[in-house]
Scaffold this motif. Structure first.
Motif, PDB file in Angstrom:
ATOM      1  N   GLU A 177      -5.270  -3.663  12.961  1.00 58.24           N
ATOM      2  CA  GLU A 177      -5.333  -3.556  11.499  1.00 58.24           C
ATOM      3  C   GLU A 177      -6.254  -2.414  11.064  1.00 58.24           C
ATOM      4  OE1 GLU A 177      -6.864  -6.168   7.633  1.00 58.24           O
ATOM      5  OE2 GLU A 177      -6.537  -7.149   9.572  1.00 58.24           O
ATOM      6  N   MET A 184     -13.398   6.026   6.836  1.00 56.65           N
ATOM      7  CA  MET A 184     -12.462   6.008   7.956  1.00 56.65           C
ATOM      8  C   MET A 184     -13.202   5.884   9.287  1.00 56.65           C
ATOM      9  SD  MET A 184      -9.671   8.943   8.984  1.00 56.65           S
ATOM     10  CE  MET A 184     -10.946  10.219   8.994  1.00 56.65           C
ATOM     11  N   GLU A 231      -4.031  10.722   7.736  1.00 56.28           N
ATOM     12  CA  GLU A 231      -2.853  11.478   7.280  1.00 56.28           C
ATOM     13  C   GLU A 231      -3.027  11.937   5.839  1.00 56.28           C
ATOM     14  OE1 GLU A 231       0.178   8.662   8.126  1.00 56.28           O
ATOM     15  OE2 GLU A 231       0.494   9.384  10.189  1.00 56.28           O
ATOM     16  N   LEU A 232      -3.665  11.107   5.009  1.00 53.97           N
ATOM     17  CA  LEU A 232      -3.921  11.498   3.615  1.00 53.97           C
ATOM     18  C   LEU A 232      -4.908  12.656   3.543  1.00 53.97           C
ATOM     19  CD1 LEU A 232      -4.173   8.035   1.791  1.00 53.97           C
ATOM     20  CD2 LEU A 232      -2.389   9.771   1.505  1.00 53.97           C
ATOM     21  N   SER A 271       2.899   5.941  20.429  1.00 57.41           N
ATOM     22  CA  SER A 271       1.617   6.354  19.833  1.00 57.41           C
ATOM     23  C   SER A 271       0.933   7.422  20.677  1.00 57.41           C
ATOM     24  CB  SER A 271       0.695   5.143  19.671  1.00 57.41           C
ATOM     25  OG  SER A 271       1.218   4.222  18.745  1.00 57.41           O
ATOM     26  N   ARG A 302      -6.389  11.678  13.228  1.00 57.35           N
ATOM     27  CA  ARG A 302      -5.094  11.010  13.450  1.00 57.35           C
ATOM     28  C   ARG A 302      -4.871  10.747  14.941  1.00 57.35           C
ATOM     29  NH1 ARG A 302       0.227  13.204  14.043  1.00 57.35           N
ATOM     30  NH2 ARG A 302       1.808  11.633  13.519  1.00 57.35           N
ATOM     31  N   THR A 310      -4.821   1.046  12.115  1.00 55.78           N
ATOM     32  CA  THR A 310      -3.666   1.418  11.274  1.00 55.78           C
ATOM     33  C   THR A 310      -4.152   2.004   9.949  1.00 55.78           C
ATOM     34  OG1 THR A 310      -2.320  -0.310  12.286  1.00 55.78           O
ATOM     35  CG2 THR A 310      -1.572   0.572  10.170  1.00 55.78           C
ATOM     36  N   GLU A 311      -5.200   1.426   9.386  1.00 62.24           N
ATOM     37  CA  GLU A 311      -5.765   1.963   8.141  1.00 62.24           C
ATOM     38  C   GLU A 311      -6.399   3.332   8.384  1.00 62.24           C
ATOM     39  OE1 GLU A 311      -7.017   2.412   4.193  1.00 62.24           O
ATOM     40  OE2 GLU A 311      -5.433   1.228   5.176  1.00 62.24           O
ATOM     41  N   CYS A 312      -7.052   3.489   9.531  1.00 60.83           N
ATOM     42  CA  CYS A 312      -7.625   4.803   9.875  1.00 60.83           C
ATOM     43  C   CYS A 312      -6.533   5.860   9.963  1.00 60.83           C
ATOM     44  CB  CYS A 312      -8.367   4.726  11.214  1.00 60.83           C
ATOM     45  SG  CYS A 312      -9.925   3.847  11.142  1.00 60.83           S
ATOM     46  N   LEU A 313      -5.416   5.500  10.560  1.00 63.09           N
ATOM     47  CA  LEU A 313      -4.304   6.443  10.687  1.00 63.09           C
ATOM     48  C   LEU A 313      -3.774   6.849   9.318  1.00 63.09           C
ATOM     49  CD1 LEU A 313      -2.321   7.946  12.538  1.00 63.09           C
ATOM     50  CD2 LEU A 313      -0.902   5.874  12.553  1.00 63.09           C
ATOM     51  N   ARG A 314      -3.686   5.892   8.417  1.00 61.09           N
ATOM     52  CA  ARG A 314      -3.190   6.188   7.071  1.00 61.09           C
ATOM     53  C   ARG A 314      -4.140   7.147   6.346  1.00 61.09           C
ATOM     54  NH1 ARG A 314      -3.920   4.911   1.916  1.00 61.09           N
ATOM     55  NH2 ARG A 314      -5.777   3.667   2.377  1.00 61.09           N
ATOM     56  N   VAL A 315      -5.454   6.893   6.419  1.00 71.57           N
ATOM     57  CA  VAL A 315      -6.422   7.747   5.738  1.00 71.57           C
ATOM     58  C   VAL A 315      -6.450   9.137   6.369  1.00 71.57           C
ATOM     59  CG1 VAL A 315      -8.866   8.041   5.158  1.00 71.57           C
ATOM     60  CG2 VAL A 315      -7.816   5.766   5.039  1.00 71.57           C
TER      61      VAL A 315
END
Length: 802
Positions: free
Chosen positions: A552, A531, A562-563, A593, A570, A555-560
């Protein structure tokens, strides 16, 4: 006298007479005591100008006593109120000289006698009482213990006893002082020691170094000559070189020398003795090894004062083995340390005592100092260097640094496990030990230690937070050239190096470094590190205007994030997404945001993180036309993180655009120039969207003003005015505030200067001297906050002052 067969003093039975002479006393001891009593209880002589001085055995001063007037006043007050005052301080602090000066200023009425008992050369406890008796002028009696003779002599006298250098005879001195205070009500004691006596009624007075001047380039020439430390250097230098003068060139060097010696009088005096051989600048340059340089003691000085090393070694030899062990180990800390760090370095089977207990004893012995307002400690640099020599001699250097490297590695592990979520306390701890971290990095580099890259990344992080991005990049570049066996450590260093390169506009290097980090991280299997690498790549893309690619990756960093359940990661992704959306013209998405990121950022407690989110919030409000909200956000960001050159420029530039929108062109140019100067000081460049927005606004501001006025306005605020603006939200541009405060003489000078006249021509017009004109121009520069006569001329021409 008496002839009844009884002693006139003790009323004891008289011994058998051995001659026809009549006797009044039973022994020689009674005869001497009676004599002393007649002397001490005789009618007091009225104090006159001829007898105000106190009888003493103090040595006559051979040089000037410099400074310490506040300490002398405080000591005088303490000696009036207390019977035991102990001057406590480290080697070379000037305790003896201060005590002698304070004692020498006493006058009759407060005391009749001052007794100096010099203990420095006494090594045996049994010799302390004879030293006091010798100072008092009494001799041993065959039929009476010496202590009783001393007490009987002092019992009815008003005396100040100066016990000098008690540290190596603490128990004996404490016992003697306790006895004197109990049995002789007119006795007061002024002791000097590197450790307090710890008896009832004692007041400790801590003696520290002399005040040192600021070494700031703009202040040193005026502050240094008034500094007590500099005055002492100059005075002692003239003893060796009578024609010595403190030139402008030497002023900064002497100020720096005194600061590096922390104002310690002995060290300053020893340094001053080199002026007959070396220029001042050369003496200062050699202060990296002060223990080697400061060795020119006087021939008659005690051995412990013949050099700085001897003075400190005297203290070291008096320590217990566990205290010596701890002092040696603590020498690896440069710039201070806390209890946790000390525990890591000092814990050993060789030191069974709790570390805090040992630290407290070292502090009591003036070998450590607590940093006010913190739970941290520090050593004087000269003491630390001496302890480092002992550490090397004991063969413990690598052991101590290994323990310190282990501690720093544990702290820095968060750069792998949660690189976007470094807790505030870890960041604070690393920042507080940054000088020691630098020493650890150098140690690791010398040994090709595999932890070098991780420790360098942590050090670079601290260095960048202080605004030294160029320095941070250099140290990372050097570390990355070395072979590495840990891909995770290398990945962390690459990510840091790529971010810093992007922030300074070096896009090609940033792209190359982030690409290597992205390749490495695939095989590491650390989601947080993956991340972090994508976040770095997104930042690099954002800095070069690759908005869609940046979206892009973020957005992937945000998803990881949150996981993984990492709120700080975040928030980082949300702020970056808000900036990118703003650049793409998606204002509502940007607002959503950043408003999601703000509460998380506030909860982090990290000022720079909070200021970054607030600056983004201000930028969004600005493009949406909400000037009040934008102003509030930018001002809060400045108050939160102050003059941090990594966050303040965005806020100042944002407020400049707000000012222009409200028609305040001069204010806009001044604020933008201030932010631009901050950026230039650290080499940081804004992202393309923000750079173009601010530049466009400033072009408009210049068109709103006459060219000369715009040019004069586009100069930065001073640091003091910027700080006042941040704290008070009041516009303190002195060139505007002072416009109405000029008197007629000042307006006339400005008008003549604006017309192009020289100082001589102005003096002729006003019928004054050239020096008077120069003085008035200096006052105008101070009042207007301008830097040169040309600035004053341009300022006057803009306003048509005449």
């Amino acid at each position: 006298m008496t002839s009844n067969g009884r002693c006139a003093l003790c009323d004891g039975t008289m011994p058998p007479a051995t001659s026809e002479q009549r006797r009044s006393y039973c022994s020689n001891a009674c005869r001497q005591r009676a004599y002393r009593r007649r002397v001490t209880v005789s009618t007091a002589t009225p104090v006159t100008r001829q007898n105000v001085r106190v009888l003493s055995n103090l040595p006559a001063a051979r040089d000037t006593f410099v400074g310490r007037q506040q300490e002398l006043s405080k000591l005088d007050q303490l000696l009036r109120r207390h019977r035991l005052v102990t001057l406590v301080g480290s080697a070379g602090a000037g305790k003896t000289r201060l005590a002698l000066e304070a004692a020498g200023r006493l006058r009759r009425g407060r005391t009749d006698r001052v007794l100096l008992v010099a203990l420095g050369e006494i090594t045996a406890s049994r010799d302390v009482m004879p030293a006091l008796a010798d100072a008092l002028g009494v001799t041993v009696q065959s039929d009476e213990p010496l202590r009783d003779t001393v007490v009987e002599t002092l019992v009815n006298m008003k005396v100040l006893v100066v016990l000098d250098n008690c540290e190596h005879l603490l128990d004996t001195c404490a016992e003697l002082t306790d006895m004197l205070l109990n049995r002789c009500p007119g006795v007061r004691v002024l002791a000097t020691s590197r450790e307090a006596l710890w008896i009832t009624g004692e007041v400790s007075f801590h003696v520290e170094g002399l005040p040192v001047p600021s070494t700031d380039r703009d202040l040193v020439t005026t502050a240094a000559p008034r500094s007590e430390a500099v005055k002492l250097f100059v005075d002692r230098a003239r003893e060796r070189k009578p024609d010595f003068r403190l030139s402008l060139d030497d002023t900064a060097a002497v100020a720096l020398l005194c600061a590096r010696l922390e104002g310690m009088p002995l060290a300053i005096e020893l340094a001053a003795r080199w002026v007959q051989l070396l220029p001042v600048a050369a003496i200062c340059d050699r202060m990296d090894e002060p223990l080697e340089l400061l060795t020119l003691g006087c021939r008659k000085s005690p051995s412990r004062q013949s050099s700085l090393r001897e003075a400190i070694d005297w203290s070291y030899q008096l320590l217990q083995p566990d205290e010596q062990f701890a002092l040696r180990r603590l020498s690896v800390f440069d710039g201070g340390f806390d209890l946790a760090a000390a525990n890591e370095v000092c814990s050993s089977e060789r030191s069974a005592e709790p570390v805090l207990d040992v630290l407290s004893r070292l502090q009591a012995k003036s070998l450590l100092a607590a940093i006010p307002g913190t739970t941290r400690f520090r050593q004087l640099e000269t003491i630390r260097l001496h302890a480092r020599e002992k550490l090397l001699a004991a063969g413990e250097l690598d052991i101590a640094y290994e323990a310190l490297a282990r501690w720093f590695t544990d702290l820095s592990d968060v750069l792998i496990t949660a690189p976007l979520s470094m807790p505030a306390d870890v960041q604070h701890k690393l920042d507080n030990h940054v000088d020691s971290l630098l020493g650890t990095v150098e140690w690791a580099a010398d040994r090709a230690d595999e932890r070098l890259l991780l420790l360098t990344a942590a050090l670079a992080d601290c260095t960048a937070r202080r605004g030294l991005l160029g320095q941070a990049r250099v140290m990372l570049r050097d570390a990355l050239r070395r072979p590495s066996t840990r891909d995770d450590y290398r990945c962390v260093a690459l990510n840091h190096a790529a971010r810093f390169a992007a922030e300074q506009g070096d896009h090609d290097e940033a792209a190359e470094l982030s690409a290597e980090a992205s390749r490495l991280v695939r095989d590491i299997g650390q989601p947080a590190l993956v991340m972090s690498s994508r976040s770095t790549l997104a930042a690099v893309q954002q800095s070069s205007g690759e908005w869609e690619a940046s979206v892009e990756n973020n957005t992937e960093c945000l998803r990881v994030a949150e996981l993984l359940g990492e709120p700080l990661a975040r928030a980082t992704a949300l702020v970056d997404l808000a900036r990118t959306a703003l650049s793409l013209g998606k204002h509502e998405r940007a607002e959503k945001s950043v408003m999601s990121a703000l509460p998380i950022s506030r909860a982090s407690g990290v000022p720079a993180r909070i200021a970054s989110a607030l600056n983004t919030r201000g930028a969004v409000a600005l493009v949406q036309g909400d000037l009040d909200e934008a102003t509030h956000a930018f001002q809060e960001a400045l108050r939160m993180d102050g003059l941090n050159p990594l966050t303040a420029p965005d806020a100042l530039e944002g407020l400049a655009v707000v000012a222009l929108t409200r028609g305040q062109a001069e204010r806009a140019l001044r604020l933008e120039a201030t932010g631009r100067a901050m950026r230039r000081s650290v080499g940081v460049v804004p992202n393309p969207f923000w750079a173009e927005k601010v530049a466009g606004a400033m072009r408009t501001a210049r068109l709103m003003l006459p060219a000369a006025r715009a040019e004069a306005a586009a100069t930065p605020l001073t640091a003091a005015d910027t700080e006042a603006f941040i704290q008070d939200e009041v516009w303190l541009d002195r060139t505007e505030a002072a416009f109405g405060s000029l008197d007629d003489h000042e307006r006339r000078v400005v008008a003549l200067l604006a017309s192009g006249l020289t100082n001589q021509q102005i003096a002729n017009r006003l019928n004054v001297s050239v020096r008077t004109v120069a003085s008035r121009l200096q006052r105008l520069r101070d009042k207007l906050g301008l830097q040169s006569r040309e600035d004053i001329a341009a300022w006057g021409a803009e306003r048509a002052i005449g």
